[in-house]
Design a protein around this motif. Structure first.
Motif, mmCIF file in Angstrom:
data_model
loop_
_atom_site.group_PDB
_atom_site.id
_atom_site.type_symbol
_atom_site.label_atom_id
_atom_site.label_comp_id
_atom_site.label_asym_id
_atom_site.label_seq_id
_atom_site.Cartn_x
_atom_site.Cartn_y
_atom_site.Cartn_z
ATOM 1 N N TRP A 442 11.954 1.507 52.408
ATOM 2 C CA TRP A 442 10.845 0.389 52.656
ATOM 3 C C TRP A 442 11.419 -1.063 52.437
ATOM 4 C CZ3 TRP A 442 10.280 5.021 49.760
ATOM 5 C CH2 TRP A 442 9.314 5.696 50.028
ATOM 6 N N ASP A 443 10.897 -2.031 53.294
ATOM 7 C CA ASP A 443 11.154 -3.318 52.918
ATOM 8 C C ASP A 443 10.357 -3.943 51.862
ATOM 9 O OD1 ASP A 443 9.056 -3.334 54.521
ATOM 10 O OD2 ASP A 443 9.630 -4.962 56.002
ATOM 11 N N ARG A 444 10.242 -3.391 50.838
ATOM 12 C CA ARG A 444 9.205 -4.071 50.018
ATOM 13 C C ARG A 444 9.456 -3.152 48.553
ATOM 14 N NH1 ARG A 444 4.892 -0.711 48.645
ATOM 15 N NH2 ARG A 444 4.298 0.950 49.968
ATOM 16 N N VAL A 445 8.603 -3.643 47.511
ATOM 17 C CA VAL A 445 8.862 -3.002 46.200
ATOM 18 C C VAL A 445 7.941 -1.774 46.430
ATOM 19 C CG1 VAL A 445 8.427 -3.093 43.711
ATOM 20 C CG2 VAL A 445 9.468 -4.738 44.940
ATOM 21 N N VAL A 446 8.422 -0.574 45.909
ATOM 22 C CA VAL A 446 7.525 0.609 45.551
ATOM 23 C C VAL A 446 7.053 0.515 44.091
ATOM 24 C CG1 VAL A 446 7.507 3.005 45.386
ATOM 25 C CG2 VAL A 446 8.371 2.041 47.458
ATOM 26 N N VAL A 447 5.792 0.338 43.975
ATOM 27 C CA VAL A 447 5.420 -0.037 42.560
ATOM 28 C C VAL A 447 5.209 1.452 41.706
ATOM 29 C CG1 VAL A 447 4.034 -1.831 43.106
ATOM 30 C CG2 VAL A 447 2.770 0.432 43.408
ATOM 31 N N ALA A 448 5.134 1.673 40.556
ATOM 32 C CA ALA A 448 5.345 2.832 39.689
ATOM 33 C C ALA A 448 4.408 3.937 40.119
ATOM 34 C CB ALA A 448 4.951 2.395 38.233
ATOM 35 N N ALA A 449 3.254 3.475 40.415
ATOM 36 C CA ALA A 449 1.992 4.618 40.850
ATOM 37 C C ALA A 449 2.379 5.219 42.219
ATOM 38 C CB ALA A 449 0.631 4.124 40.885
ATOM 39 N N GLU A 450 3.257 4.422 43.002
ATOM 40 C CA GLU A 450 3.275 5.147 44.400
ATOM 41 C C GLU A 450 4.686 5.787 43.925
ATOM 42 O OE1 GLU A 450 2.765 1.913 47.839
ATOM 43 O OE2 GLU A 450 4.116 1.495 46.354
ATOM 44 N N ALA A 451 5.686 5.648 43.048
ATOM 45 C CA ALA A 451 6.677 6.615 42.792
ATOM 46 C C ALA A 451 6.283 7.800 42.271
ATOM 47 C CB ALA A 451 7.763 5.556 41.805
ATOM 48 N N VAL A 452 5.298 7.880 41.413
ATOM 49 C CA VAL A 452 4.642 9.027 40.671
ATOM 50 C C VAL A 452 4.265 9.763 41.778
ATOM 51 C CG1 VAL A 452 2.857 9.809 39.325
ATOM 52 C CG2 VAL A 452 4.243 7.812 38.612
ATOM 53 N N ALA A 453 3.420 9.294 42.892
ATOM 54 C CA ALA A 453 2.956 10.206 43.766
ATOM 55 C C ALA A 453 4.159 10.703 44.688
ATOM 56 C CB ALA A 453 1.997 9.112 44.798
ATOM 57 N N LEU A 454 5.219 10.029 45.236
ATOM 58 C CA LEU A 454 6.244 10.547 45.809
ATOM 59 C C LEU A 454 6.985 11.578 44.899
ATOM 60 C CD1 LEU A 454 8.093 7.052 46.756
ATOM 61 C CD2 LEU A 454 6.877 8.884 48.344
ATOM 62 N N GLY A 455 7.146 11.733 43.786
ATOM 63 C CA GLY A 455 7.652 12.701 42.793
ATOM 64 C C GLY A 455 6.624 13.814 42.392
ATOM 65 N N LYS A 456 5.441 13.666 42.817
ATOM 66 C CA LYS A 456 4.463 14.697 42.320
ATOM 67 C C LYS A 456 4.578 15.914 43.079
ATOM 68 C CE LYS A 456 -0.624 15.657 41.858
ATOM 69 N NZ LYS A 456 -0.274 15.927 40.435
ATOM 70 N N ARG A 457 4.736 17.426 42.445
ATOM 71 C CA ARG A 457 4.727 18.737 42.860
ATOM 72 C C ARG A 457 3.367 19.040 42.385
ATOM 73 N NH1 ARG A 457 10.488 21.098 42.204
ATOM 74 N NH2 ARG A 457 9.814 22.620 43.704
ATOM 75 N N GLY A 458 2.702 19.710 43.139
ATOM 76 C CA GLY A 458 1.409 20.509 43.118
ATOM 77 C C GLY A 458 1.430 21.569 42.248
ATOM 78 N N THR A 459 0.400 22.366 41.839
ATOM 79 C CA THR A 459 0.584 23.561 41.063
ATOM 80 C C THR A 459 0.070 24.638 42.056
ATOM 81 O OG1 THR A 459 -1.791 23.025 40.357
ATOM 82 C CG2 THR A 459 0.041 22.471 38.792
#
Length: 691
Positions: A442-459
């Motif tokens: 990205w050419d911007r800051v990825v905020v904390a909530a977006e980082a959480v979504a990127l690393g989320k693994r479902g159940t």
């Protein structure tokens, strides 16, 4: 505009007036020759309200009639009283003087006086004080090298400030966006504004000062989510008066999508990775193979495997972003070896401008000479890494599986060089050995909530037993998986409604089912239910849940609700401690070492229905015990075992055999691959069958 401050005090005239109107002073007599007069009050011991004494050249501004205070002393230790005096020149040019004497107190005491209500606003007011010991008066605080204090009474609030922003104007349009800083200029038409109070919606109130009174300030704000946030601002003047608040509303859109991305889910035999953003495919070296599986329970459908040789890399032949500005990079990574540092993603020329990978046994993100390390890589385990450079905050941050593991200060690095996937730019080394997937820039800051979504693994449900029925000595699994075989005298209890105390006084109704039409009934004497085959892989995140009711007749002994059996003992057990009547989780590693978590804040009441969940989050290396929908115990934990195991209901391995048989009822047993969220646990507690 405020009325101007009237600096009308004519110091010479006041001095003459004070000399002519001073109160008579008791003359020193021979009888008092041995008595020393009280000390001159020190400037450091004088205060106007909460402010230190200030002279007429820079008076203290107050928004109400202040309380003057002074510490007074006598060299002989005599009790002293204070005489305060305030003076000003009125609109007609006449000197005005007000005095007061206090009662006597011990030497060294603090004396105070609230000035009279007729002190005018926007006028220079001087004050001084002296001490008397009953025999005579000491010198005024203003005498000789002393000083006279001054204040201005200002009761008018400044004007409401203005706000403007080029990135997020106050209009009806949606503006880009999450992760992009906005600058907000706050200004005031009141030339006595010395600070601004401001708060962006969802954040605390802060104070900022302009370079000079009445001047503007510039605020930086990084939107964390799309919506219509509010900026609230007030101007504060020298006296502490606050203006009416200005509320500035602006519209924030979703953040910009990546400028470059490669899923790396290309077909086996491919020689390059197709671009999902940016339009430039990544050419693969000979050490790269496509067609591998991506991380489970994610939307990532495939991965590339790299063999760690010098040819294990992909390159686009172009720069993906300017690392001297705001940017972020992310990738799913699986190391198959940790014998050396490895780079999953980098960019640079003669030296790497940034790098994402492993360093000295930890995940790492580097930018120039700055490095952030955190989290522990595990061979064969997937992890999601996100590195973020925020030049406004001057920070470098690393997220592992959606959790921030550290940050560091940075200076801007070189912007030269091409993007490299699977090796370090510059020295073209540290090649990746393992798998990579879903690379994004990205050419911007990825905020904390977006980082959480990127690393989320479902159940994913690996087993659900409603325990509403039994046939042939077992209770079925909802989706046709392994049934729970009933052992001992275990049975699935169902109420048939034949017992009605309203019509049959001799009828004693049986206990009601915990959830649904029935539950598993266990007598504590060898009863249990078990699925004999593998149900869950304990080397990855998993969750166990069940409803339970402990029989009060057995409340003083330990009992197991759920356990995962191993050869030497139970790998994990959710249990009841009869000694403390508390819920516990016991974990046993391959060497027999036990780790116990206790729900200290949750009483395990017998004969009451409870819901328990054990959650192991492999990405966070954490075990959590939920009791009745609340996190009641948690601890950092890295298991020393990996097993694909069945599940036991109502018993666990104890000293090489079976024990801790449960006396009570169990219902709605769930086994999930993946770590349940707090909301999912609450849904299961409510009786929901799907999360």
């Amino acid at each position: 505009m405020k009325p101007p401050v009237r600096h009308a005090l004519v110091r010479g005239a006041i001095a003459v007036a004070l000399a002519s109107s001073a109160l008579a002073v008791t003359p020193w007599t021979a009888a008092a020759a041995e008595n020393r007069p009280p000390s001159q009050p020190a400037g450091a011991d004088l205060a106007t309200g909460s402010a230190a004494c200030a002279g007429a050249e820079d008076p203290t501004y107050v928004r109400w009639a202040p309380t003057l205070s002074a510490v007074l002393r006598d060299p002989d230790g005599d009790r002293v009283r204070a005489q305060f005096e305030v003076s000003w020149t009125d609109d007609a040019g006449s000197p005005q003087v007000r005095t007061v004497e206090t009662t006597a107190r011990s030497s060294g005491s603090t004396f105070s006086w609230t000035v009279p209500s007729d002190v005018p606003v926007f006028t220079d007011v001087s004050w001084r004080v002296r001490a008397g010991d009953g025999t005579g008066w000491g010198p005024w605080s203003s005498d000789g090298e002393g000083r006279s204090c001054a204040f201005v009474y200002d009761d008018a609030a400044p004007a409401k400030p203005s706000v403007s922003s080029p990135e997020y104007p106050e209009d009806h349009e949606w503006h880009d966006g999450v992760g992009r800083y906005g600058t907000f200029t706050v200004d005031s038409t009141s030339d006595d504004t010395v600070s601004y109070l401001y708060s962006f919606q969802g954040e605390g109130t802060r104070t900022v000062k302009p370079a000079e009174p009445g001047g503007p300030v510039v605020l930086n704000y990084l939107p964390q989510s799309a919506g219509v946030p509010r900026l609230t601002v007030q101007a504060i003047d020298r006296a502490g008066n606050a203006s009416a608040p200005y509320e500035y509303l602006f519209r924030v859109s979703e953040g910009r999508t990546p400028v470059a991305a490669w899923q790396l889910a290309d077909a086996a035999g491919s020689t390059e990775a197709a671009a999902d953003a940016g339009g430039r495919p990544a050419t693969a070296g000979d050490g790269v193979g496509f067609g591998a599986d991506g991380p489970s329970r994610t939307a990532v459908t495939g991965a590339a495997e790299l063999d760690g040789t010098a040819a294990a890399y992909l390159t686009t032949g172009a720069r993906a972003t300017d690392p001297s500005k705001a940017f972020a990079v992310s990738a799913w990574v699986r190391p198959d070896s940790l014998t050396a540092d490895m780079t999953a993603l980098s960019q640079g020329g003669d030296a790497a401008a940034f790098g994402l990978g492993t360093h000295d046994g930890a995940w790492s993100f580097t930018l120039g000479d700055s490095v952030v390390r955190g989290g522990v890589p595990e061979v064969g385990e997937w992890a999601q890494l996100t590195g973020v450079h925020d030049p406004v905050a001057g920070t470098l941050r690393l997220y592992v599986n959606g959790r921030s593991v550290g940050s560091a200060g940075v200076t801007a690095p070189s912007a030269a060089g091409n993007l490299q996937i699977g090796r370090s730019a510059g020295d073209a080394g540290h090649n990746w050995h393992g798998a990579l997937a879903d690379v994004r820039v990205w050419d911007r800051v990825v905020v904390a909530a977006e980082a959480v979504a990127l690393g989320k693994r479902g159940t994913a449900s690996e087993g659900y037993w409603a325990l509403d029925e039994a046939a042939g000595g077992s209770s079925p699994e909802r989706d046709g998986g392994l049934p729970l075989a009933l052992g001992g005298d275990a049975r699935v209890y169902r109420t048939d409604g034949s017992c009605d105390p309203g019509t049959d006084p001799d009828c004693v109704p049986a206990p009601y089912p915990i959830v649904g039409a029935g539950h598993l009934s266990l007598d504590g004497d060898g009863d249990f239910a078990a699925a004999d085959g593998p149900v869950v892989d304990t080397g990855d995140s998993f969750s166990l849940s069940a409803h339970v009711r402990i029989d009060s007749a057995a409340q003083d002994r330990p009992m197991t609700v759920l356990s995962l059996p191993g050869e030497e003992g139970s790998v994990a057990a959710v249990r009841y401690s009869g000694a403390t009547q508390q819920w516990q989780v016991t974990l046993t590693d391959s060497g027999g070492e036990k780790t116990t978590l206790t729900a200290d804040d949750m009483w395990a009441s017998p004969d009451y229905d409870h819901h328990l969940s054990l959650v192991y989050d492999d990405g966070a290396d954490e075990i959590l015990l939920y009791a009745d929908g609340q996190v009641s115990a948690r601890a950092s934990y890295r298991p020393g075992w990996t097993a694909k195991t069945g599940i036991e209901v109502g018993r666990s391995r104890v000293d090489g055999g079976w024990g801790e048989y449960l006396q009570g009822a169990v219902d709605e047993v769930h086994v999930h691959a993946g770590a349940l969220t707090a909301d999912q646990v609450v849904f299961l507690r409510s009786g929901s069958t799907d999360v």
